[in-house]
Motif scaffolding. Structure first.
Motif, PDB file in Angstrom:
ATOM      1  N   GLN A   1     -13.946  30.277   5.402  1.00 51.56           N
ATOM      2  CA  GLN A   1     -14.788  30.616   6.546  1.00 51.56           C
ATOM      3  C   GLN A   1     -16.278  30.489   6.243  1.00 51.56           C
ATOM      4  N   ALA A   2     -16.603  30.290   4.948  1.00 51.35           N
ATOM      5  CA  ALA A   2     -18.016  30.173   4.579  1.00 51.35           C
ATOM      6  C   ALA A   2     -18.706  29.066   5.357  1.00 51.35           C
ATOM      7  N   ASP A   3     -17.944  28.041   5.787  1.00 55.97           N
ATOM      8  CA  ASP A   3     -18.575  26.943   6.500  1.00 55.97           C
ATOM      9  C   ASP A   3     -19.022  27.342   7.894  1.00 55.97           C
ATOM     10  N   SER A   4     -18.551  28.469   8.399  1.00 57.78           N
ATOM     11  CA  SER A   4     -18.939  28.898   9.738  1.00 57.78           C
ATOM     12  C   SER A   4     -20.300  29.594   9.750  1.00 57.78           C
ATOM     13  N   GLN A   5     -20.879  29.832   8.590  1.00 54.95           N
ATOM     14  CA  GLN A   5     -22.163  30.509   8.542  1.00 54.95           C
ATOM     15  C   GLN A   5     -23.233  29.654   9.206  1.00 54.95           C
ATOM     16  N   PRO A   6     -24.235  30.282   9.817  1.00 58.32           N
ATOM     17  CA  PRO A   6     -25.305  29.505  10.450  1.00 58.32           C
ATOM     18  C   PRO A   6     -26.134  28.787   9.402  1.00 58.32           C
ATOM     19  N   LEU A   7     -26.753  27.688   9.810  1.00 58.11           N
ATOM     20  CA  LEU A   7     -27.619  26.968   8.896  1.00 58.11           C
ATOM     21  C   LEU A   7     -28.821  27.834   8.539  1.00 58.11           C
ATOM     22  N   PRO A   8     -29.269  27.793   7.276  1.00 54.69           N
ATOM     23  CA  PRO A   8     -30.323  28.710   6.832  1.00 54.69           C
ATOM     24  C   PRO A   8     -31.705  28.377   7.357  1.00 54.69           C
ATOM     25  N   LEU A   9     -31.932  27.118   7.754  1.00 52.58           N
ATOM     26  CA  LEU A   9     -33.248  26.686   8.191  1.00 52.58           C
ATOM     27  C   LEU A   9     -33.127  25.781   9.403  1.00 52.58           C
TER      28      LEU A   9
ATOM     29  N   THR B   1     -27.613  28.119   0.805  1.00 52.17           N
ATOM     30  CA  THR B   1     -26.374  28.066   1.572  1.00 52.17           C
ATOM     31  C   THR B   1     -25.257  27.544   0.692  1.00 52.17           C
ATOM     32  N   HIS B   2     -24.026  27.864   1.046  1.00 53.49           N
ATOM     33  CA  HIS B   2     -22.845  27.475   0.275  1.00 53.49           C
ATOM     34  C   HIS B   2     -21.730  27.110   1.245  1.00 53.49           C
ATOM     35  N   HIS B   3     -21.053  25.991   0.983  1.00 48.42           N
ATOM     36  CA  HIS B   3     -19.976  25.551   1.869  1.00 48.42           C
ATOM     37  C   HIS B   3     -18.795  25.064   1.041  1.00 48.42           C
ATOM     38  N   LEU B   4     -17.618  25.527   1.376  1.00 52.25           N
ATOM     39  CA  LEU B   4     -16.397  25.002   0.786  1.00 52.25           C
ATOM     40  C   LEU B   4     -16.000  23.727   1.510  1.00 52.25           C
TER      41      LEU B   4
ATOM     42  N   GLN C   1     -22.326  16.095   7.706  1.00 56.73           N
ATOM     43  CA  GLN C   1     -22.974  15.878   9.006  1.00 56.73           C
ATOM     44  C   GLN C   1     -23.669  17.145   9.484  1.00 56.73           C
ATOM     45  N   LYS C   2     -23.136  18.289   9.120  1.00 56.21           N
ATOM     46  CA  LYS C   2     -23.771  19.559   9.484  1.00 56.21           C
ATOM     47  C   LYS C   2     -25.041  19.796   8.676  1.00 56.21           C
ATOM     48  N   LEU C   3     -24.996  19.440   7.393  1.00 56.21           N
ATOM     49  CA  LEU C   3     -26.134  19.698   6.514  1.00 56.21           C
ATOM     50  C   LEU C   3     -27.213  18.625   6.608  1.00 56.21           C
ATOM     51  N   HIS C   4     -26.829  17.424   6.961  1.00 50.77           N
ATOM     52  CA  HIS C   4     -27.740  16.283   6.908  1.00 50.77           C
ATOM     53  C   HIS C   4     -29.061  16.490   7.645  1.00 50.77           C
ATOM     54  N   PRO C   5     -29.076  17.089   8.848  1.00 51.30           N
ATOM     55  CA  PRO C   5     -30.370  17.273   9.528  1.00 51.30           C
ATOM     56  C   PRO C   5     -31.370  18.084   8.716  1.00 51.30           C
ATOM     57  N   MET C   6     -30.890  19.005   7.861  1.00 50.57           N
ATOM     58  CA  MET C   6     -31.805  19.796   7.039  1.00 50.57           C
ATOM     59  C   MET C   6     -32.229  19.055   5.775  1.00 50.57           C
ATOM     60  N   LEU C   7     -31.516  17.982   5.434  1.00 50.53           N
ATOM     61  CA  LEU C   7     -31.792  17.261   4.201  1.00 50.53           C
ATOM     62  C   LEU C   7     -32.522  15.940   4.421  1.00 50.53           C
ATOM     63  N   GLU C   8     -32.399  15.393   5.601  1.00 55.48           N
ATOM     64  CA  GLU C   8     -32.965  14.076   5.886  1.00 55.48           C
ATOM     65  C   GLU C   8     -34.466  14.049   5.619  1.00 55.48           C
ATOM     66  N   GLY C   9     -34.900  13.075   4.835  1.00 52.34           N
ATOM     67  CA  GLY C   9     -36.313  12.937   4.523  1.00 52.34           C
ATOM     68  C   GLY C   9     -36.809  13.838   3.408  1.00 52.34           C
ATOM     69  N   LYS C  10     -35.932  14.687   2.881  1.00 61.42           N
ATOM     70  CA  LYS C  10     -36.318  15.607   1.812  1.00 61.42           C
ATOM     71  C   LYS C  10     -35.928  15.014   0.453  1.00 61.42           C
TER      72      LYS C  10
ATOM     73  N   TYR D   1     -25.940   8.241   6.145  1.00 63.20           N
ATOM     74  CA  TYR D   1     -26.037   9.586   5.570  1.00 63.20           C
ATOM     75  C   TYR D   1     -26.350   9.620   4.075  1.00 63.20           C
ATOM     76  N   ALA D   2     -26.652   8.470   3.467  1.00 64.38           N
ATOM     77  CA  ALA D   2     -26.885   8.462   2.017  1.00 64.38           C
ATOM     78  C   ALA D   2     -28.248   7.900   1.646  1.00 64.38           C
ATOM     79  N   GLN D   3     -29.216   8.048   2.519  1.00 66.55           N
ATOM     80  CA  GLN D   3     -30.553   7.513   2.239  1.00 66.55           C
ATOM     81  C   GLN D   3     -31.456   8.644   1.726  1.00 66.55           C
ATOM     82  N   PHE D   4     -31.403   8.868   0.417  1.00 68.41           N
ATOM     83  CA  PHE D   4     -32.172   9.960  -0.173  1.00 68.41           C
ATOM     84  C   PHE D   4     -32.876   9.505  -1.443  1.00 68.41           C
ATOM     85  N   LYS D   5     -34.010  10.149  -1.703  1.00 66.46           N
ATOM     86  CA  LYS D   5     -34.654  10.059  -3.007  1.00 66.46           C
ATOM     87  C   LYS D   5     -34.223  11.276  -3.804  1.00 66.46           C
TER      88      LYS D   5
END
Length: 356
Positions: free
Chosen positions: A4-12, A52-55, A89-98, A127-131
């Motif tokens: 159920q950890a994946d149901s937690q709201p995004l931290p940012l 944040t932590h997700h199983l 896909q859930k986490l990507h918006p918080m990681l994109e460009g970071k 989804y894999a364009q990161f530095k």
């Protein structure tokens, strides 16, 4: 922690400014496409502001016992967890460009790339364009000797609360990066990277795929530069004494000569101690009298490719002679053998599979 950890709201909020994100994966098997947990730590102004932590359910929800032994995540924990793509896909918006930072970053970046590749090239492109930056490289001039996560946190006075919990490891990675930036007198990650010529800001897109375990070629040599760091030799095996007074003489490691090579997911001294506690005899060099070589992950060579240690090269040459009972074991196989009885079989000569 249950699925159920994946149901937690995004931290940012995706729009919130973040200086960099530290990331850590745990895997269910030696396959990089087997993520079972991901942890993130978001840094703003040289402070961890959110985590944040997700199983994650690995493909087929399959696990190797050695991996379970390391991180304590079981198939029942991820039986109802979402797959990698759903979580990403859930986490990507918080990681994109970071900028992403990971400790032994090649491993974690390989997890991202191999996992997305399993869904097809369009997902890699999207989804894999990161530095990314490796915090091991950041700590090069600040931490002497071994630079695994446990060694770096200890050297820098960072509390590693629950090693191999993805969220705790991500926080520890972030704090290592922060400590390195502060120690250099820099104000942020960008200034630090440009002031340190040895730091490489790498592109996930450039990471080779598929990422496979190193295999020894039939001919050829591995340069000395690709061998395992000499700091491992600082462990004095004669100082590692049994913590028990009675041994099971039927244990498959009892009175067996054991040598270690490569980077393990636990501290090498601890691995040696576990072996000694069942009656093994720890040696520092491979010979025809060696019974087992425990093979951890090898450091990357100067060209960014996987490498093979000199110990493994010698062991494979001895095995090829056909005059020794020497066996190669992965870390996972080593853990299973530690817990086995004499009735259980030992893996075939030369077989090595990986575990994080």
């Amino acid at each position: 922690m249950m699925a159920q950890a994946d149901s937690q709201p995004l931290p940012l909020s995706p729009r919130q400014h973040v200086d960099f994100v530290a990331i850590d994966f745990e895997t269910a098997t030696g396959d990089p496409n087997s993520a079972c947990a991901v942890g993130l730590a978001f840094v703003v102004g040289l402070e961890v502001v959110a985590t944040t932590h997700h199983l994650i359910q690995p493909p087929g929800n399959r696990y190797d016992q050695g991996n379970i032994h390391v991180h304590g995540i079981y198939p029942e924990d991820t039986e109802h967890a979402p797959d990698f793509l759903t979580v990403w896909q859930k986490l990507h918006p918080m990681l994109e460009g970071k900028a992403l930072i990971a400790h032994n970053a090649r491993f974690d970046m390989s997890v991202i790339k191999a996992s997305l590749a399993a869904y097809g090239d369009p997902y890699l492109r999207q989804y894999a364009q990161f530095k990314y930056i490796d915090s091991i490289a950041m700590a090069r001039d600040l931490v002497p000797g071994r630079k695994n996560l446990a060694a770096c946190t200890q050297a820098l006075g960072i509390d590693l609360k629950r090693h191999h919990n993805a969220e705790c490891d991500a926080v520890a990675c972030a704090q290592i990066a922060i400590a390195c930036i502060k120690a250099s007198g820099c104000l942020n990650l960008g200034e630090f990277c440009f002031s340190q010529p040895h730091i490489r800001i790498q592109e996930l897109d450039d990471l080779p795929l598929p990422v496979r375990q190193p295999r020894l070629p039939k001919t050829g040599k591995v340069s000395r530069a690709t061998s395992v760091p000499r700091s491992h030799a600082k462990i004095r095996t004669k100082d590692i004494r049994p913590q028990v007074t009675v041994f099971d003489q039927n244990h498959p490691l009892y009175q067996k000569s054991v040598v270690f090579t490569g980077e393990l997911s636990i501290d090498r001294r601890e691995a040696m101690q576990r072996a000694v506690n069942v009656g093994a005899v720890i040696k520092t060099a491979v010979s025809r009298r060696t019974d087992f070589l425990i093979v951890g992950r090898q450091y990357d060579g100067p060209d960014g490719q996987a490498s093979v240690s000199n110990k493994e090269l010698k062991a494979r040459a001895i095995i090829d002679e056909g005059k020794s009972s020497l066996r190669l074991l992965s870390e996972g196989e080593f853990f299973r053998l530690l817990q086995s009885s004499v009735r259980q079989s030992v893996p075939a000569a030369g077989r090595v599979s990986a575990a994080k």
